[in-house]
Design a protein around this motif. Structure first.
Motif, PDB file in Angstrom:
ATOM      1  N   GLY A 145      83.256 -46.503  57.409  1.00 37.03           N
ATOM      2  CA  GLY A 145      84.510 -46.827  58.068  1.00 37.03           C
ATOM      3  C   GLY A 145      84.293 -47.631  59.342  1.00 37.03           C
ATOM      4  O   GLY A 145      83.220 -47.609  59.925  1.00 37.03           O
ATOM      5  N   GLY A 146      85.330 -48.324  59.712  1.00 31.92           N
ATOM      6  CA  GLY A 146      85.209 -49.158  60.891  1.00 31.92           C
ATOM      7  C   GLY A 146      85.360 -48.401  62.189  1.00 31.92           C
ATOM      8  O   GLY A 146      85.123 -48.952  63.249  1.00 31.92           O
ATOM      9  N   GLY A 147      85.729 -47.146  62.088  1.00 32.00           N
ATOM     10  CA  GLY A 147      85.900 -46.361  63.315  1.00 32.00           C
ATOM     11  C   GLY A 147      84.570 -46.015  63.947  1.00 32.00           C
ATOM     12  O   GLY A 147      83.510 -46.276  63.420  1.00 32.00           O
ATOM     13  N   SER A 148      84.609 -45.334  65.062  1.00 29.95           N
ATOM     14  CA  SER A 148      83.395 -45.039  65.803  1.00 29.95           C
ATOM     15  C   SER A 148      82.477 -44.086  65.066  1.00 29.95           C
ATOM     16  O   SER A 148      81.281 -44.061  65.318  1.00 29.95           O
ATOM     17  N   GLN A 149      83.015 -43.313  64.125  1.00 29.65           N
ATOM     18  CA  GLN A 149      82.184 -42.338  63.434  1.00 29.65           C
ATOM     19  C   GLN A 149      81.168 -43.018  62.517  1.00 29.65           C
ATOM     20  O   GLN A 149      80.012 -42.640  62.492  1.00 29.65           O
ATOM     21  N   VAL A 183      74.710 -43.888  64.439  1.00 29.52           N
ATOM     22  CA  VAL A 183      75.914 -43.730  63.625  1.00 29.52           C
ATOM     23  C   VAL A 183      76.850 -44.896  63.955  1.00 29.52           C
ATOM     24  O   VAL A 183      76.995 -45.303  65.091  1.00 29.52           O
ATOM     25  N   GLY A 184      77.485 -45.415  62.935  1.00 26.28           N
ATOM     26  CA  GLY A 184      78.413 -46.526  63.161  1.00 26.28           C
ATOM     27  C   GLY A 184      77.791 -47.860  62.820  1.00 26.28           C
ATOM     28  O   GLY A 184      78.482 -48.856  62.741  1.00 26.28           O
ATOM     29  N   LEU A 216      73.134 -33.905  68.455  1.00 26.12           N
ATOM     30  CA  LEU A 216      74.168 -33.713  67.438  1.00 26.12           C
ATOM     31  C   LEU A 216      75.339 -34.638  67.737  1.00 26.12           C
ATOM     32  O   LEU A 216      75.945 -34.569  68.805  1.00 26.12           O
ATOM     33  N   SER A 217      75.611 -35.509  66.789  1.00 25.55           N
ATOM     34  CA  SER A 217      76.645 -36.521  66.977  1.00 25.55           C
ATOM     35  C   SER A 217      77.929 -36.143  66.240  1.00 25.55           C
ATOM     36  O   SER A 217      79.027 -36.416  66.709  1.00 25.55           O
ATOM     37  N   ILE A 218      77.783 -35.574  65.058  1.00 25.35           N
ATOM     38  CA  ILE A 218      78.940 -35.226  64.232  1.00 25.35           C
ATOM     39  C   ILE A 218      78.715 -33.862  63.611  1.00 25.35           C
ATOM     40  O   ILE A 218      77.644 -33.582  63.069  1.00 25.35           O
ATOM     41  N   ASN A 219      79.727 -33.022  63.682  1.00 21.49           N
ATOM     42  CA  ASN A 219      79.773 -31.762  62.961  1.00 21.49           C
ATOM     43  C   ASN A 219      81.097 -31.775  62.216  1.00 21.49           C
ATOM     44  O   ASN A 219      82.161 -31.711  62.828  1.00 21.49           O
TER      45      ASN A 219
END
Lengths: 115, 113
Positions: free
Chosen positions: B94-98, A98-99, A54-57
């Protein structure tokens, strides 16, 4: 094969029920996503898994519980939902972390109705 | 964080005319801009995307332009057909890490025969 599949297509559940949504992809993608889409609105990100972790919640209530058993499968466990949780739940996948700028491919969605 | 504005919210054109949908973004580090088409009851489908190292990309009747200085990008559909009728969403990573996909609010395109 650029397809993401989701089951079931439709789900009706009561507020006390427990159910699960399933998503599968066989494209070798390592990032998988859950989105919620209300009528006439854009998809809203809920969770992201990267390499089965899980990377983002996105501050999603605990009545939604994601699970990634392996790199091809993504589940969303539902418990004690509210009527306002009724929506189209979309799964997506992309090739890498992600990213990255990799394309996200969406599944057909599960239309959830909470009574 | 990134914010994406999309205009217009509805667009009605005659078959054969062109349609243009515009989006602006706030994060100058954003570097990927996809466009999705969503027909009623169906999944969002990628129709075209552009990365920040190019200014324009074309695929048959569909083109996307990107102006990094002004932080806006546009979808152009030429020779519209009734089957182009759908909701179109622009998005940005977005350019951020997310790196989350941030969507615009959508444009409902109606092509009248």
């Amino acid at each position: 094969d650029t397809e993401v599949t989701q089951t079931p297509k439709h789900l009706v559940m009561g507020m006390t029920n427990k159910k699960s949504l399933k998503c599968e992809q066989h494209m070798g993608h390592r990032a998988m996503y859950w989105y919620k889409q209300k009528a006439k609105k854009p998809p809203e990100l809920m969770f992201v898994y990267s390499y089965e972790k899980l990377s983002i919640n996105e501050s999603v209530p605990s009545r939604f519980s994601p699970e990634c058993p392996n790199s091809s499968l993504l589940n969303l466990h539902l418990h004690a939902l509210q009527p306002e949780d009724s929506a189209l739940y979309l799964c997506a996948s992309s090739q890498a972390l992600v990213g990255s700028t990799d394309t996200q491919y969406f599944g057909p969605g599960t239309r959830l109705t909470v009574l | 964080g990134e914010n994406v504005e999309q205009h217009p919210s509805t667009l009605s054109v005659q078959e054969g005319d062109s349609a243009v949908i515009k989006c602006t973004y706030s994060d100058s580090a954003s570097n990927y801009f996809p466009w999705y088409k969503q027909e009623l009851g169906k999944r969002p489908q990628l129709i075209i995307d552009i990365r920040s190292n190019v200014g324009e990309k074309k695929d048959q009747r569909i083109a996307v332009t990107l102006n990094k200085t002004a932080k806006h990008f546009s979808l152009h559909i030429t020779e519209t057909q009734p089957e182009d009728s759908a909701v179109y969403f622009c998005a940005a990573i977005g350019g951020g890490s997310q790196g989350n996909l941030i969507f615009g609010k959508g444009t409902k395109l109606s092509v009248k025969p």
